[in-house]
Design a protein around this motif. Structure first.
Motif, mmCIF file in Angstrom:
data_model
loop_
_atom_site.group_PDB
_atom_site.id
_atom_site.type_symbol
_atom_site.label_atom_id
_atom_site.label_comp_id
_atom_site.label_asym_id
_atom_site.label_seq_id
_atom_site.Cartn_x
_atom_site.Cartn_y
_atom_site.Cartn_z
ATOM 1 N N ASN A 95 0.823 -1.202 0.000
ATOM 2 C CA ASN A 95 0.000 0.000 0.000
ATOM 3 C C ASN A 95 0.861 1.257 0.000
ATOM 4 O OD1 ASN A 95 -2.260 1.561 0.026
ATOM 5 N ND2 ASN A 95 -2.731 1.213 2.175
ATOM 6 N N ARG A 96 1.965 1.254 0.733
ATOM 7 C CA ARG A 96 2.874 2.406 0.750
ATOM 8 C C ARG A 96 3.457 2.666 -0.637
ATOM 9 N NH1 ARG A 96 5.269 -0.118 5.254
ATOM 10 N NH2 ARG A 96 4.075 0.465 7.078
ATOM 11 N N ILE A 97 3.866 1.593 -1.310
ATOM 12 C CA ILE A 97 4.429 1.737 -2.656
ATOM 13 C C ILE A 97 3.367 2.276 -3.612
ATOM 14 C CG2 ILE A 97 5.361 0.459 -4.613
ATOM 15 C CD1 ILE A 97 6.664 -1.416 -2.538
ATOM 16 N N GLY A 98 2.166 1.745 -3.512
ATOM 17 C CA GLY A 98 1.083 2.218 -4.375
ATOM 18 C C GLY A 98 0.727 3.669 -4.114
ATOM 19 N N THR A 99 0.784 4.089 -2.866
ATOM 20 C CA THR A 99 0.477 5.479 -2.529
ATOM 21 C C THR A 99 1.544 6.415 -3.073
ATOM 22 O OG1 THR A 99 -0.373 4.585 -0.445
ATOM 23 C CG2 THR A 99 -0.308 6.931 -0.636
ATOM 24 N N LYS A 100 2.800 6.011 -2.989
ATOM 25 C CA LYS A 100 3.870 6.836 -3.552
ATOM 26 C C LYS A 100 3.727 6.948 -5.071
ATOM 27 C CE LYS A 100 7.327 5.932 -0.016
ATOM 28 N NZ LYS A 100 8.625 5.300 0.274
ATOM 29 N N ALA A 101 3.385 5.841 -5.720
ATOM 30 C CA ALA A 101 3.203 5.860 -7.173
ATOM 31 C C ALA A 101 2.033 6.752 -7.558
ATOM 32 C CB ALA A 101 2.979 4.441 -7.690
ATOM 33 N N LEU A 102 0.951 6.648 -6.829
ATOM 34 C CA LEU A 102 -0.210 7.488 -7.115
ATOM 35 C C LEU A 102 0.100 8.957 -6.874
ATOM 36 C CD1 LEU A 102 -3.209 7.522 -7.883
ATOM 37 C CD2 LEU A 102 -3.722 7.372 -5.444
ATOM 38 N N GLY A 103 0.851 9.255 -5.830
ATOM 39 C CA GLY A 103 1.224 10.636 -5.549
ATOM 40 C C GLY A 103 2.085 11.230 -6.649
ATOM 41 N N SER A 104 3.044 10.448 -7.139
ATOM 42 C CA SER A 104 3.890 10.968 -8.220
ATOM 43 C C SER A 104 3.102 11.139 -9.499
ATOM 44 C CB SER A 104 5.086 10.043 -8.448
ATOM 45 O OG SER A 104 4.664 8.815 -8.973
ATOM 46 N N LEU A 105 2.135 10.277 -9.726
ATOM 47 C CA LEU A 105 1.293 10.404 -10.920
ATOM 48 C C LEU A 105 0.375 11.613 -10.813
ATOM 49 C CD1 LEU A 105 0.815 8.857 -13.557
ATOM 50 C CD2 LEU A 105 -1.017 7.653 -12.407
ATOM 51 N N VAL A 138 4.135 6.097 -17.971
ATOM 52 C CA VAL A 138 4.971 4.895 -17.845
ATOM 53 C C VAL A 138 6.305 5.243 -17.204
ATOM 54 C CG1 VAL A 138 6.238 3.159 -19.176
ATOM 55 C CG2 VAL A 138 3.856 3.643 -19.715
ATOM 56 N N ARG A 139 6.876 6.354 -17.608
ATOM 57 C CA ARG A 139 8.156 6.793 -17.025
ATOM 58 C C ARG A 139 8.020 7.048 -15.528
ATOM 59 N NH1 ARG A 139 10.518 11.123 -15.277
ATOM 60 N NH2 ARG A 139 8.765 12.470 -15.788
ATOM 61 N N LEU A 140 6.894 7.633 -15.126
ATOM 62 C CA LEU A 140 6.701 7.922 -13.701
ATOM 63 C C LEU A 140 6.444 6.663 -12.881
ATOM 64 C CD1 LEU A 140 4.441 11.070 -13.933
ATOM 65 C CD2 LEU A 140 6.739 10.965 -13.004
ATOM 66 N N LEU A 141 5.720 5.703 -13.446
ATOM 67 C CA LEU A 141 5.343 4.520 -12.678
ATOM 68 C C LEU A 141 6.376 3.407 -12.727
ATOM 69 C CD1 LEU A 141 1.559 4.329 -13.541
ATOM 70 C CD2 LEU A 141 2.616 5.154 -11.452
ATOM 71 N N ARG A 142 7.302 3.458 -13.662
ATOM 72 C CA ARG A 142 8.286 2.379 -13.820
ATOM 73 C C ARG A 142 9.078 2.086 -12.531
ATOM 74 N NH1 ARG A 142 10.257 0.314 -18.735
ATOM 75 N NH2 ARG A 142 9.121 2.025 -19.680
ATOM 76 N N PRO A 143 9.532 3.091 -11.761
ATOM 77 C CA PRO A 143 10.290 2.763 -10.546
ATOM 78 C C PRO A 143 9.471 2.013 -9.484
ATOM 79 C CG PRO A 143 10.588 5.074 -11.109
ATOM 80 C CD PRO A 143 9.536 4.527 -12.011
#
Length: 109
Positions: free
Chosen positions: A35-45, A102-107
């Protein structure tokens, strides 16, 4: 009175779930880490959403109508027109935001 009953029921449910969560602690830890990883990905998106949408609208030369109303159908028609112009008329304008996503979510994948 209903509020007191609802509070009592939720308190009892919380006590039951506390006993279960102690037994399932490793499962919750894995879920929270994911969930933490998903939240960081959503925040960057989300940080890049507004500039990307602005660039997309500029690229396809789309000027939305000033008064679209509050109904779901009018908003759906607006989104359909936007995607139709982006997907059919100027496909390059739609590909650039997708590559950026894709570039933002790849990490995080």
């Amino acid at each position: 009175m209903k509020l007191i009953k609802v509070t009592l029921v939720f308190s009892l449910l919380a006590l039951v779930f506390v006993a279960q969560t102690e037994a399932q602690n490793p499962i919750w830890e894995k879920w929270l880490a994911c969930n933490r990883i998903g939240t960081k990905a959503l925040g960057s998106l989300l940080r890049e959403t507004i500039p990307t949408v602005r660039n997309l609208l500029n690229c396809i030369d789309y000027n939305p109508p000033t008064d679209i109303g509050n109904s779901y159908l009018s908003k759906l028609k607006l989104y359909y027109e936007l995607l139709k112009r982006g997907a059919l008329d100027k496909t390059q304008c739609l590909i650039v935001p997708l590559k950026e996503s894709v570039r933002l979510l790849r990490p995080y994948v």
